[in-house]
Design an enzyme around this catalytic site. Structure first.
Site, PDB file in Angstrom:
ATOM      1  N   HIS A   1     -42.658  12.670  -6.614  1.00 13.74           N
ATOM      2  CA  HIS A   1     -43.266  12.206  -8.008  1.00 13.74           C
ATOM      3  C   HIS A   1     -42.568  10.824  -8.152  1.00 13.74           C
ATOM      4  O   HIS A   1     -42.576  10.101  -9.474  1.00 13.74           O
ATOM      5  CB  HIS A   1     -43.316  12.880  -9.442  1.00 13.74           C
ATOM      6  CG  HIS A   1     -44.509  13.920  -8.876  1.00 13.74           C
ATOM      7  ND1 HIS A   1     -44.788  14.585 -10.242  1.00 13.74           N
ATOM      8  CD2 HIS A   1     -45.278  14.317  -7.944  1.00 13.74           C
ATOM      9  CE1 HIS A   1     -45.591  15.790  -9.987  1.00 13.74           C
ATOM     10  NE2 HIS A   1     -45.897  15.419  -8.615  1.00 13.74           N
TER      11      HIS A   1
ATOM     12  N   ASP B   1     -42.312  17.235  -6.402  1.00 17.80           N
ATOM     13  CA  ASP B   1     -42.172  16.600  -7.757  1.00 17.80           C
ATOM     14  C   ASP B   1     -41.158  15.643  -7.511  1.00 17.80           C
ATOM     15  O   ASP B   1     -41.010  14.955  -6.630  1.00 17.80           O
ATOM     16  CB  ASP B   1     -41.737  17.702  -8.856  1.00 17.80           C
ATOM     17  CG  ASP B   1     -42.230  17.246 -10.319  1.00 17.80           C
ATOM     18  OD1 ASP B   1     -41.873  16.369 -10.783  1.00 17.80           O
ATOM     19  OD2 ASP B   1     -43.197  18.299 -10.678  1.00 17.80           O
TER      20      ASP B   1
END
Length: 407
Positions: free
Chosen positions: A246, A223
């Site tokens: 991310h 993430d």
């Protein structure tokens, strides 16, 4: 913005004298320093007790402390934790779900809270969250509460350096109500060994905190590499190598009605981003019933990227469809943002698009500068495409974006 000086050096250890205790865990030189050894049971309580009583606590290199209960180390002053070995949390999911330290913000729980003033965690050792059981369980139950590996809570003047952080069930680091916090030489790995990915394993989430510096670190996760949550000010995240993430994210902001979110004075430079969903990103909610806020004075520079879906992004309609975003623009204003010196390749996930600046109408974005952008898609997709809407762009790469009129 200023950098944080290192805290006082660890006190030298004198020849050790044994201190009797019920667990037999602590050997002490004096009231200033303690050494911990594993008990074969739950080492959490004696670890907490040692940190409360001793200025310096040492976990030797060959020692693994098994932690079966939550560790609340808040309210400390002038403490050093010399972690040379490993602090490993048990995989007793039932216990942790019911007994993790709860944070209302985004419905989180935590294994370990460290707070107070003038604190240092260092030593080259590891914190291990036994994450694989959580990755597998979350694959079939996405409402599962999963513990944050390490939380700095209500703390000031903290240095965390030369630590490995492994197998966090969810977020790796959470900085909540902190001031003057330095992370340096942190190595994060949260990677599943099964078909079930390690999700939501953000490297850092910063919330209601000021003057947080993250430097010289490697992050391999699933993430955000670094995420600035509401009310993060004077933040640096630089000299980072991020894989599988991310991206470096401002936001998401404006999620909750009646709440005003602030991110101001953020610098991220010299970042290597590979095999990621995003590179540099700002994201804010739009639509009915959302909150408001401001993002101001943000600089992303010298990003080298490879196989990244969206290397450069502003998304002011985050989690909001185009119709609702037009009818209910974001109330998070974005101002004074610089993207400069971006190099590398996208993954082709967005075909030829390598950068997207998508703002809500009515001047919600202003003073956005884009310079020295050298991003390319895979050769299959031809020349790079740059998209934008509702934003006036300055800088020597503004021409790449063409017409940014309302769509």
């Amino acid at each position: 913005m200023h950098f944080i000086s290192h805290l006082s050096a660890v006190l030298a250890l004198a020849p050790l004298l044994s201190l009797a205790s019920s667990a037999g865990l602590v050997e002490r030189a004096d009231d200033a320093s303690c050494i911990l050894t594993a008990s074969g049971g739950d080492d959490g309580p004696i670890f907490v007790d040692a940190v409360q009583r001793c200025e310096t606590v040492v976990i030797p290199a060959e020692t693994t402390l098994s932690i079966a209960t939550g560790m609340n180390m808040t309210g400390l002053n002038d403490r050093n934790i010399d972690l040379r070995g490993t602090v490993k949390f048990t995989d007793n999911m039932t216990y942790w779900i019911n007994n993790g330290f709860y944070f209302e913000f985004q419905d989180q729980i935590a294994f370990w809270m460290l707070g107070g003033n003038n604190l240092r965690l260092f030593g080259g050792g590891a914190i291990d969250g036994s994450g694989q059981v959580w990755y597998d369980a979350f694959a079939t139950n996405d409402t599962l509460l999963r513990p944050i590996l390490f939380t700095v809570y209500q703390a000031s003047n903290v240095v965390i350096e030369d630590i490995k952080m492994l197998n966090g069930p969810e977020w790796i680091n959470f900085v909540n109500e902190g001031q003057n916090i330095l992370y340096d030489r942190i190595n994060i790995s949260a990677v599943s060994t099964s078909v079930n990915p390690a999700k939501n394993t953000d490297g850092w989430d910063i919330y209601r905190s000021d003057n947080v510096v993250i430097l010289n670190s490697n992050i391999n996760n699933g993430d955000d590499c670094v995420s600035l949550k509401p009310n993060s000010t004077n933040i640096i995240a630089s000299y980072l190598y991020c894989n599988g993430s991310h991206g470096i994210s401002v936001g998401s902001l404006g999620q909750y009605a009646g709440v005003y979110d602030i991110v101001e004075n953020f610098t991220s430079t010299n970042v290597h981003m590979y095999n990621a969903e995003n590179g540099a990103r700002i994201k804010a909610f739009a639509g009915p019933g959302v909150g408001a806020g401001i993002v101001k004075n943000v600089s992303f520079s010298y990003f080298t990227e490879g196989n990244v879906d969206d290397p450069l992004v502003i998304d002011q309609c985050y989690m909001t469809n185009a119709t609702e975003c037009a009818a209910y623009p974001s109330n998070v204003y974005i101002q004074d943002v610089v993207f400069t010196n971006f190099y590398g390749t996208s993954s082709g996930n967005e075909k030829s698009v390598v950068a997207s600046l998508a703002c809500s109408p009515d001047g919600r974005c202003s003073d956005i500068s884009v310079s020295n952008i050298y991003l390319e898609p895979p050769a299959t997709y031809g020349n790079a495409t740059y998209t934008c809407q509702n934003v006036n762009i300055t800088g020597n790469a503004a021409y790449l974006f063409g017409d940014c009129a309302t769509t």
